[in-house]
Design a protein around this motif. Structure first.
Motif, PDB file in Angstrom:
ATOM      1  N   GLN A 431       0.814  -1.211   0.000  1.00 20.35           N
ATOM      2  CA  GLN A 431       0.000   0.000   0.000  1.00 20.35           C
ATOM      3  C   GLN A 431       0.852   1.267   0.000  1.00 20.35           C
ATOM      4  O   GLN A 431       0.329   2.362   0.171  1.00 20.35           O
ATOM      5  CB  GLN A 431      -0.916  -0.006   1.233  1.00 20.35           C
ATOM      6  N   GLY A 432       2.161   1.108  -0.162  1.00 18.34           N
ATOM      7  CA  GLY A 432       3.040   2.271  -0.231  1.00 18.34           C
ATOM      8  C   GLY A 432       3.501   2.790   1.114  1.00 18.34           C
ATOM      9  O   GLY A 432       3.921   3.954   1.227  1.00 18.34           O
ATOM     10  N   SER A 433       3.434   1.963   2.156  1.00 17.23           N
ATOM     11  CA  SER A 433       3.843   2.387   3.488  1.00 17.23           C
ATOM     12  C   SER A 433       4.697   1.282   4.104  1.00 17.23           C
ATOM     13  O   SER A 433       5.157   0.365   3.405  1.00 17.23           O
ATOM     14  CB  SER A 433       2.609   2.687   4.348  1.00 17.23           C
ATOM     15  N   CYS A 434       4.909   1.333   5.407  1.00 16.37           N
ATOM     16  CA  CYS A 434       5.680   0.292   6.087  1.00 16.37           C
ATOM     17  C   CYS A 434       5.472   0.412   7.593  1.00 16.37           C
ATOM     18  O   CYS A 434       5.010   1.445   8.100  1.00 16.37           O
ATOM     19  CB  CYS A 434       7.165   0.394   5.751  1.00 16.37           C
ATOM     20  N   HIS A 435       5.813  -0.647   8.332  1.00 16.49           N
ATOM     21  CA  HIS A 435       5.631  -0.643   9.782  1.00 16.49           C
ATOM     22  C   HIS A 435       6.694   0.196  10.497  1.00 16.49           C
ATOM     23  O   HIS A 435       6.470   0.639  11.637  1.00 16.49           O
ATOM     24  CB  HIS A 435       5.615  -2.083  10.317  1.00 16.49           C
ATOM     25  N   ASP A 436       7.842   0.428   9.861  1.00 15.18           N
ATOM     26  CA  ASP A 436       8.820   1.336  10.470  1.00 15.18           C
ATOM     27  C   ASP A 436       8.200   2.714  10.636  1.00 15.18           C
ATOM     28  O   ASP A 436       8.415   3.394  11.658  1.00 15.18           O
ATOM     29  CB  ASP A 436      10.079   1.424   9.595  1.00 15.18           C
ATOM     30  N   TRP A 437       7.438   3.137   9.638  1.00 17.27           N
ATOM     31  CA  TRP A 437       6.779   4.437   9.726  1.00 17.27           C
ATOM     32  C   TRP A 437       5.592   4.369  10.684  1.00 17.27           C
ATOM     33  O   TRP A 437       5.375   5.285  11.469  1.00 17.27           O
ATOM     34  CB  TRP A 437       6.289   4.877   8.345  1.00 17.27           C
TER      35      TRP A 437
END
Length: 699
Positions: A431-437
Motif C-alpha cells: 500500500q506504499g507504506s511500512c511498519h517502520d513508519w
C-alpha cells in the motif's frame, strides 16, 4: 470231566443271557428317556429375540441429540422376491428340461405357474413405492439387492458343501462355473425369511399399509426403532448417522450371539455414532416358550449405553446460523469452520462446519450429498488442512522469545523498500507504506507491535532465525503435525465390558503438515519428520508455505497461550472418571515474560488503533460485559482464506477460545474477525463468560 464241561457251558450261556437281558433293560430305559426328551423338544417353540434399544447421545446440558423412536417398516419375503431374479428363473428352467421337454416347453410351463406370483410381486413393488414415497425403480433395486445376497450365499453354500477344506481363492476361481440349476437346489433358512423393503414415513402410510396388506401374501409390517436427530442439521458431520451395514461391517460383533447384527439392523456409519458403536449398540435378549406358553428360559436384553458430548448444541446451532446468515456473514455461501473451547477443561463447546445437512434425511439424500461440490459431509474444522496464515505469528513469536532469537523490545525493520526476491512482503508495503513508519513513535516494529499490525517482514525474518528442528519440535509440542482429538470409551463401560478395554474409538481428523511437502501420516515424535529446507522457514513465519493445520489445531494451540503454558487435549466426549480433562495434560515450557509479550501484542490487535481487528472490536459491548479479549487476524494466498482467532477472559477467571475460518475470504480483518466477535457474543449470551445480558436467550 464231561460234567465239569457241561457246567461251564451252562454257566456261559446263563452269563450271556443275563448280559443280554441287562442290555435290553438299559436300551428300553434309554429309549424311553430319549423318546421323552424328543417329545419335550417337540413342545419347545423356537427362541424369540428380545430387541435392544440403541443408546442416546446427549450434549453437555443433557439435551438429546440422537435417540430411537418407534417406526414401522414394510418387509418382503424372499420366497416372493426370487421370482424377479433371472438367475433363479434360469435355474428352474434348466431343472425342468429333460430329454422329452425342450427349453421352450419348460419355460412356457413355468411362466404359467409363476404368473400369479409375478403379478403379486409387481403389485407389491408398486405398493411399497407408493407407501414410501420413493420411485418404483428404487424399490426394484432393493429387491434386486435382496436377491443378490441370497443367490451369492446359496452359490457359496453349494460349493462349500462339496469342497469343505478348500481355500476361498479356489471358490473365486470356480464360482462362475456353478450352474444355476445346481444353485436352486440349495435350501437355506434365509430363504424363508422376510427382509426390509421400505420404512413408512408417517401414520397415514401406516394406516394404508395395514389395509392393503390384507390382500398380500409375502409382505408384512414390522415395528422397529428409527433413529431421530432432534436438532436436524446441528453438528451433523460430528454426530454421524446410522444405516444398514455392508457385509464387512456386519462382522464386527459376529462372535457375540446377542450383539451381532441381524438382517435389517442398523449401525453407526460416521462420526460419534460410528466411533462409539460398542457403547451405543446394546445386546439383544432371548426368551423360549413351550406350546402351552410357559417360559422355559430368558436372557434379558442389555440396552445400549448413552454418550455425553462436551458440545453445547444450542450454542453450536446459533453459531451455524451466524455463519450461514448473509446478514451476519457476507460470505455465507462459502464454506466456513469454527471452534469454541472452554479454557478450563478444553471442552469443545462448538465444532462447526458449514454447509451441513439434515441427519434425519441423510440416507435419502446421500447420493446428492456426496456429489455436492461444497462437500457438506466434510467436517472442515476437523478433516481439512489449511495454511494457518497469520494465526501462526503468536506461536512464532513465542518460539523466538523462548529460543532467544529475538527480544521483546528488539526491532526487526520493516522498511518502505520491498524485501529481496523470494521473501514475503508486508501489506503496508503493497500500500506504499511500512511498519517502520507506522510504529515510529510507538516503540518501533518490536514484538508487540509486530503482532498488533501483523507484520510479515518481522515474522518471516524471525522464523528464518530459528533452527528447522526447533521450529518443527515447538509446533509439534503445541499439537501440530499429529492427531490431537483423543477419544476413549467411558470408564464405567469398560469396567462392565472388559472385552472392549483395548478398543480405541476413532473419528476422522486431519493432522496438518510439518514438512516441506505433504505429511502423509500423523507423527508420533518430531524426530519422525524430515528436516525443513532453509527457504521454507521464512514462509512458515507467516503461516504459509507447506505449513498446514486444522481449525481445531489452531484453536488448541492458542489455548496453550491462554492457559499460560498448560496443554490439554481437546475433549469431545465427557467421562465422569476424568472430570477436569487431565488425562493428556502436560506443561509446555513458556516463561512468564514470553507469555506477557505475546498476550500484550494480541490485546493490542483488538484494543488499540492500528490493531488488525481494532475496527471490529472498537467500542464493543463485550468490554462493558467484563471481557478482556486477545485476538489475531489472518489471511492466506493460494489458497485464499480468512482467519480470526481469539481468547477472552473475565474477572471470574473464566476463559473461552475461538477460531474461525472462511474459505475464499480475502482478509481476516474484514471476513473473519466480525464472525469471531459474533461468536464471542453468543458465548457471552450463553453464560460462558462475562456478565450475561438481560436480553439474552433463556438458558
Amino acid at each position: 470231566m464231561y460234567q465239569r464241561r457241561l457246567k461251564i457251558f451252562v454257566g456261559l450261556c446263563v452269563g450271556v443271557l443275563l448280559i443280554a437281558l441287562a442290555r435290553l433293560v438299559m436300551l428300553q430305559g434309554f429309549g424311553v428317556n430319549e423318546a421323552r426328551r424328543q417329545t419335550e423338544l417337540l413342545r419347545v417353540l423356537p427362541p424369540e429375540s428380545l430387541a435392544t434399544v440403541r443408546g442416546k447421545i446427549f450434549d453437555r446440558n443433557g439435551r438429546t441429540l440422537a435417540l430411537d423412536r418407534p417406526a414401522f417398516s414394510l418387509y418382503i419375503r424372499y420366497a416372493l422376491t426370487r421370482y424377479a431374479n433371472p438367475r433363479w428363473q434360469e435355474g428352474q428352467i434348466l431343472r425342468r428340461m429333460t430329454q422329452d421337454t425342450s427349453r421352450q416347453e419348460a419355460e412356457s410351463v413355468l411362466q404359467a405357474e409363476w404368473a400369479e406370483r409375478l403379478l403379486t410381486l409387481r403389485e407389491a413393488t408398486a405398493l411399497a413405492a407408493e407407501l414410501g414415497g420413493v420411485p418404483q425403480a428404487e424399490i426394484e433395486a432393493r429387491i434386486e439387492g435382496i436377491n443378490n445376497r441370497i443367490w451369492e450365499l446359496a452359490r457359496y453354500i453349494w460349493w462349500r458343501r462339496r469342497n469343505p477344506g478348500a481355500a476361498m481363492a479356489e471358490y473365486r476361481r470356480q464360482r462362475d462355473a456353478i450352474s444355476p440349476a445346481q444353485i436352486v437346489q440349495v435350501d437355506l433358512r434365509e430363504m424363508a425369511e422376510f427382509y426390509p423393503l421400505i420404512e413408512l414415513p408417517d401414520e397415514e402410510s401406516l394406516f394404508s399399509a395395514q389395509l392393503e396388506l390384507i390382500h398380500f401374501e409375502g409382505l408384512t409390517l414390522r415395528p422397529e426403532a428409527r433413529r431421530v436427530y432432534p436438532y436436524g442439521t446441528a453438528a451433523c458431520q460430528l454426530l454421524g448417522w446410522v444405516a444398514p451395514g455392508q457385509d464387512e461391517e456386519m462382522q464386527v460383533f459376529e462372535d457375540d450371539e446377542y450383539r451381532r447384527y441381524l438382517e435389517g439392523e442398523v449401525l453407526g456409519k460416521d462420526g460419534i455414532e460410528k466411533a462409539y458403536e460398542p457403547v451405543l449398540r446394546g445386546r439383544r435378549g432371548r426368551v423360549v416358550y413351550d406350546k402351552d406358553g410357559n417360559e422355559l428360559s430368558r436372557t434379558d436384553p442389555e440396552y445400549g449405553g448413552d454418550v455425553y458430548l462436551a458440545l453445547d448444541i444450542e450454542l453450536q446451532q446459533r453459531i451455524e446460523s451466524l455463519l450461514q446468515n448473509p446478514e451476519t456473514n457476507p460470505n455465507a455461501s462459502s464454506p466456513c469452520a469454527a471452534v469454541v473451547l472452554d479454557g478450563a477443561t478444553n471442552d469443545i463447546l462448538a465444532l462447526v462446519s458449514t454447509p451441513g445437512f439434515d441427519l434425519n434425511t441423510v440416507r435419502r439424500d446421500y447420493t446428492r450429498l456426496i456429489n455436492d461440490p461444497n462437500k457438506p459431509m466434510l467436517h472442515r474444522a476437523l478433516e481439512s488442512n489449511y495454511p494457518p496464515g497469520s494465526t501462526a505469528k503468536p506461536l512464532i513469536l513465542l518460539m523466538g522469545l523462548e529460543e532467544g532469537a529475538v527480544g521483546p523490545d528488539e526491532i526487526i525493520s520493516c522498511p518502505y523498500t520491498n524485501p529481496p526476491a523470494g521473501w514475503p512482503r508486508c501489506l503496508l508495503q503493497r500500500q506504499g507504506s511500512c511498519h517502520d513508519w507506522r510504529w515510529e513513535h510507538e516503540g518501533g516494529n518490536n514484538a508487540r507491535n509486530a503482532i498488533r499490525g501483523s507484520c510479515n517482514i518481522y515474522f518471516s525474518r524471525l522464523a528464518h532465525r530459528l533452527d528447522s528442528r526447533t521450529l518443527q519440535s515447538r509446533l509439534f509440542d503445541l499439537g501440530f503435525g499429529r492427531s490431537i482429538l483423543h477419544l476413549d470409551l467411558p470408564y464405567t463401560f469398560v469396567q462392565n465390558h472388559p472385552r472392549f478395554a483395548d478398543v480405541q474409538p476413532r473419528i476422522r481428523q486431519a493432522h496438518g503438515s510439518l514438512i516441506a511437502g505433504i505429511q502423509a501420516a500423523p507423527a508420533d515424535s518430531p524426530d519422525d519428520l524430515p528436516a525443513l529446507v532453509d527457504w521454507e522457514r521464512k514462509f512458515w513465519g507467516i503461516g504459509q508455505g507447506n505449513l498446514r493445520a486444522t481449525v481445531l489445531q489452531v484453536a488448541n494451540a492458542l489455548a496453550v497461550i491462554a492457559r499460560s503454558g498448560i496443554y490439554k487435549s481437546p475433549r469431545l466426549v465427557l467421562d465422569e472418571a476424568d472430570v477436569f480433562n487431565e488425562r493428556y495434560q502436560r506443561r509446555v515450557s513458556i516463561s512468564p515474560r514470553t507469555l506477557e509479550t505475546v498476550r500484550d501484542g494480541m490485546a493490542a490487535v483488538v484494543n488499540e488503533q492500528g490493531g488488525s481487528a481494532y475496527r471490529i472490536f472498537r467500542d464493543s459491548e463485550l468490554f462493558r460485559r467484563g471481557l478482556a479479549i486477545f485476538g489475531k487476524t489472518g489471511s492466506t494466498e493460494r489458497p485464499e482464506h480468512a482467519w480470526f482467532e481469539c481468547f477472552a477472559e473475565d474477572q471470574a477467571g473464566r476463559l473461552i477460545i475461538v477460531a474461525v475460518l472462511v474459505e475464499g475470504g480475502s482478509r481476516g480483518s474484514d471476513d473473519a474477525a466480525p464472525l469471531g466477535h459474533g461468536i464471542l457474543t453468543l458465548c457471552n449470551e450463553a453464560g460462558y463468560i462475562g456478565t450475561r445480558p438481560t436480553h439474552a436467550p433463556p438458558l
